[in-house]
Design an enzyme around this catalytic site. Structure first.
Site, PDB file in Angstrom:
ATOM      1  N   ARG A  40       0.801  -1.215   0.000  1.00 56.92           N
ATOM      2  CA  ARG A  40       0.000   0.000   0.000  1.00 56.92           C
ATOM      3  C   ARG A  40       0.836   1.268   0.000  1.00 56.92           C
ATOM      4  NH1 ARG A  40      -4.708   0.610   4.368  1.00 56.92           N
ATOM      5  NH2 ARG A  40      -5.286  -1.348   3.335  1.00 56.92           N
ATOM      6  N   HIS A  86      -8.087  -4.174  -7.821  1.00 59.24           N
ATOM      7  CA  HIS A  86      -7.826  -3.434  -6.578  1.00 59.24           C
ATOM      8  C   HIS A  86      -9.088  -3.403  -5.722  1.00 59.24           C
ATOM      9  CE1 HIS A  86      -5.163  -0.809  -4.303  1.00 59.24           C
ATOM     10  NE2 HIS A  86      -6.130   0.085  -4.154  1.00 59.24           N
ATOM     11  N   TYR A 130     -17.768  12.554 -14.803  1.00 61.60           N
ATOM     12  CA  TYR A 130     -17.647  13.728 -15.669  1.00 61.60           C
ATOM     13  C   TYR A 130     -16.305  13.811 -16.390  1.00 61.60           C
ATOM     14  CZ  TYR A 130     -21.679  15.337 -12.957  1.00 61.60           C
ATOM     15  OH  TYR A 130     -22.907  15.439 -12.359  1.00 61.60           O
TER      16      TYR A 130
END
Length: 764
Positions: A40, A86, A130
């Site tokens: 991570r 993931h 968007y």
């Protein structure tokens, strides 16, 4: 025979393991910690990526979002990433993707965004439904070789897909784009660097494995941040940080005015407006500082009167940063204004260097620059070897088929006859022509259109080319020297895309040690105005504008009266001495106005409840004070030693028992003797040189007493005589010039003063 145990009959507690709680907890926490460190938070030194970034790039490659193709919705990418590779939240994945696209976050962006991907003001990106994205050329270079057997592929979290263990490309992403992350018990913080400089340092290391660290630092000068700025530390300090892998850099924004007429004004960031007016322009801000937050800090400093020499701040930025600072007057020193901005805002920050990375064995390790480059070079050599071996295996398989095709063409009529008439043509052909299974299958699957005479010539040409390539590749694989030469050639080719004369490759951050700072004094930041400071007996303090008559009457609270009054300037420091020997400092610009009764001085200083205010005076640079206690001990103190930084003040005169600070007198330049008088009305005069100069302590005995203590003391010029204030109306004084008979050594008892000496035993 007993009945078998059914699930209903089994004891569900049989699965419980009896173990110490601390052991079980530590074991599980260790698993969590290792997962955080390796999967991570820390980047792999070979590709400089964390798993989430690696999976994002791999997903976009799978979606064919290369630079030549059209953009696709970010929602599509995020969905693929969290669905296949993931298993975390969509917000985390999208935030990571947004950062890869921000040219103010990454020195060399790996994602090209279309739409609102946030800005340097600190505004967030638009929602992923968007925005659109695709890979950059840099990302393609980082992933180059994925299909060439260069890296291992590992199963995804659910075993349905595969993902690369790392990206094999030659782009030095770890140093080029940097990394930051906080794991469990460790963290990493690596700045971005200039790719051309990183490649130059790597080439030097390949040519000379024993190269000195100093030589590497000549080639790779230091950080190169996405937002530019200036690293102001010395070359030695920067070099030491890279030697150990730990350290920090002081990073400043840059004042720059490209529209200024004079070259010196352009470099200084000064725009002349005519009539002597001018303004400063900020063109670059430190990395990771939000422009909006910086402007807020400057505006707040103006509002809090910490920057009284600054009138206004304006944001005139478009695609490039342009923050305009308007000084209060044209007489303000530009360098002082810059220094104050650096000290009071995030226009100057500190970037911590902590090159903590995962090595090839996934082990976290803090590396210096040379060690990191050595490991990265070793990894690239290994990738080159794997690519070469993969190509050799491909050539061997192709050669096997080509040789089979050539045998078929040489015996074409017989091959056709076998295929037409034999029941098992495969086994007959393998036995007759000594063909392998793959060769025979390829011949049997050959199209009729391939049976042309020209095809044989092409196959022989292809065989010769493959054999030549095989020979070159085998030599490369067998020779470490050739591998280093090939790596250097590939690095030089890559360097052309990031050369100093390209828009992307040009260095943005200046590495330049700052000149000695302008002496930064808050006095220079305060508008100088005359004031009259009034302190009452009950400790209420105020400052009236202007130098009013000190004999003027002022109003006080009932039962209160004047204690001290003096003239000062708003730029002065006020020294307040407590009877307990502690000195406090107040800025005259911070005193309350005189419209009311003022404010209690005890709210501004931590004066002990049993102590009273013994004296109030204006601090004078280079001045000296005579300090003495009621028991007759004292010393000379320099005024610079009396200034206190905090409300608690500074203990200067150490007092014992019921003793109190009795005498606080300025020592004018040229005074050479001290006169002291006790409660017993005995006077003594001795040389000023007999008094020590101290910063703190009890001091030495001025005069000895059988009963009582010190009443007063003063300094004077022996040749001019000793003066004291006469009683009654007016400011009459009397001077005794024949004072030699009272002159003795310090610590004597003294004798009765001259006739006319005040009955209150005070010099005035």
């Amino acid at each position: 025979m007993s009945d078998p145990i059914t699930p209903d009959d089994s004891n569900e507690f049989d699965a419980i393991v009896d173990a110490p709680f601390d052991a079980a907890l530590s074991e599980r926490y260790l698993v969590y910690a290792l997962s955080t460190i390796t999967a991570r938070s820390l980047p792999d030194l070979r590709d400089g990526l964390k798993p989430v970034h690696r999976r994002l790039l791999w997903t976009m490659r799978q979606l064919k979002l290369d630079p030549s193709n059209t953009f696709k919705k970010s929602a599509r990418v995020v969905g693929e990433v969290i669905g296949k590779y993931h298993p975390h939240g969509d917000t985390a994945a999208y935030d990571a993707m947004v950062r890869l696209a921000q040219d103010f976050s990454l020195r060399y962006p790996l994602v090209e965004g279309q739409g609102n991907f946030g800005n340097i003001d600190g505004d967030n990106a638009a929602a992923y439904r968007y925005t659109e994205a695709r890979l950059t050329k840099t990302a393609m270079q980082l992933m180059e070789g994925l299909d060439a057997g260069t890296v291992d592929f590992i199963p995804t979290y659910n075993g349905e897909e595969e993902e690369p263990e790392l990206m094999p490309g030659l782009f030095p992403n770890l140093l080029a784009n940097g990394a930051s992350g906080i794991a469990v018990g460790m963290a990493t913080n690596i700045p971005s660097h200039n790719v051309a400089e990183v490649i130059d340092a790597t080439l030097e290391l390949i040519d000379n494995p024993s190269v000195e660290h100093e030589r590497l630092m000549e080639l790779m000068k230091g950080p190169d941040f996405a937002t530019g700025g200036q690293v102001i530390d010395s070359a030695e300090a920067i070099s030491q940080a890279y030697r150990t892998g730990r350290g920090s850099f002081r990073l400043r924004g840059v004042f720059h005015a490209p529209e200024a007429d004079k070259a010196e004004d352009v470099a200084a960031g000064i725009e002349r407006l005519g009539g002597g007016q001018w303004q400063l322009v900020i063109a670059e801000i430190p990395y990771q500082v939000q422009k909006g937050k910086l402007i807020e800090q400057i505006a707040q400093a103006i509002a809090d009167k910490k920057l009284p020499i600054l009138e206004d701040v304006r944001d005139e930025s478009d695609e490039s940063i342009r923050i305009v600072l308007v000084p209060r007057s044209r007489n303000v020193d530009p360098e002082l204004l810059k220094e104050s901005i650096f000290k009071l805002t995030e226009m100057e920050t500190r970037f911590g260097l902590n090159m903590n990375v995962l090595d090839a064995t996934r082990t976290p390790m803090v590396m210096g620059l040379k060690e990191l480059l050595e490991n990265w070079t070793r990894a690239q050599i290994e990738i080159l070897q794997r690519r070469t071996q993969h190509r050799l295996d491909q050539i061997a398989r192709r050669l096997e088929l080509v040789e089979g095709y050539i045998i078929a063409f040489l015996n074409l009529d017989r091959v056709i006859e076998i295929i037409r008439y034999e029941d098992d043509p495969k086994s007959v052909m393998m036995a007759e022509f000594k063909l392998t299974d793959r060769q025979t299958e390829a011949i049997l699957n050959m199209r009729l259109r391939s049976l042309r005479k020209l095809e044989e010539m092409q196959l022989r040409g292809e065989k010769d080319d493959l054999l030549a390539e095989q020979d070159d590749l085998q030599k490369l694989l067998d020779s470490p020297a050739r591998q280093r030469t090939r790596l250097k050639k590939d690095l030089r080719t890559l360097r052309k895309d990031y050369a100093e004369d390209t828009k992307l490759g040009a260095r943005r951050t200046r590495i330049e040690e700052a000149a000695p700072a302008v002496e930064f004094s808050m006095d220079a930041m305060i508008e100088k105005e005359p004031i009259t400071v009034i302190l009452s007996q009950k400790g209420w303090i105020r400052a009236a504008k202007g130098h009013v008559d000190l004999a003027q009457e002022f109003k006080y609270k009932e039962g209160d009266a004047l204690a001290f009054i003096l003239h000062a300037q708003t730029t002065d420091k006020l020294l307040i001495a407590g009877s307990d020997g502690r000195f406090f400092t107040l800025g005259c610009d911070k005193l309350p106005g005189a419209r009311g009764f003022g404010e209690p001085v005890r709210t501004m200083i931590d004066l002990e409840s049993e102590a009273s205010i013994a004296k109030m005076l204006v601090h004078k640079e280079g001045g000296r004070l005579l300090l003495a206690s009621s028991i007759g001990k004292g010393f000379i103190a320099e005024t610079k030693e009396l200034l206190a930084e905090t409300k608690k003040g500074k203990q200067v005169v150490n007092l014992k028992g019921t003793a109190a600070l009795q005498v606080i007198r300025e020592v004018p330049e040229g005074h050479d003797h001290i006169a002291a008088v006790g409660d017993n009305r005995k006077l003594i005069v001795f040389n000023l040189e007999e008094m020590p100069i101290m910063a703190r302590g009890q001091g030495v005995m001025l005069q000895r007493y059988r009963d009582g203590g010190l009443s007063d003391a003063t300094t004077f010029v022996l040749a001019e005589g000793l003066s004291w204030t006469m009683g009654g109306a007016g400011d009459r004084t009397r001077t005794e010039s024949d004072i030699w008979q009272w002159k003795v050594a310090r610590g004597a008892a003294g004798r009765m003063p001259p006739q006319g000496f005040p009955k209150n035993n005070r010099f005035g």
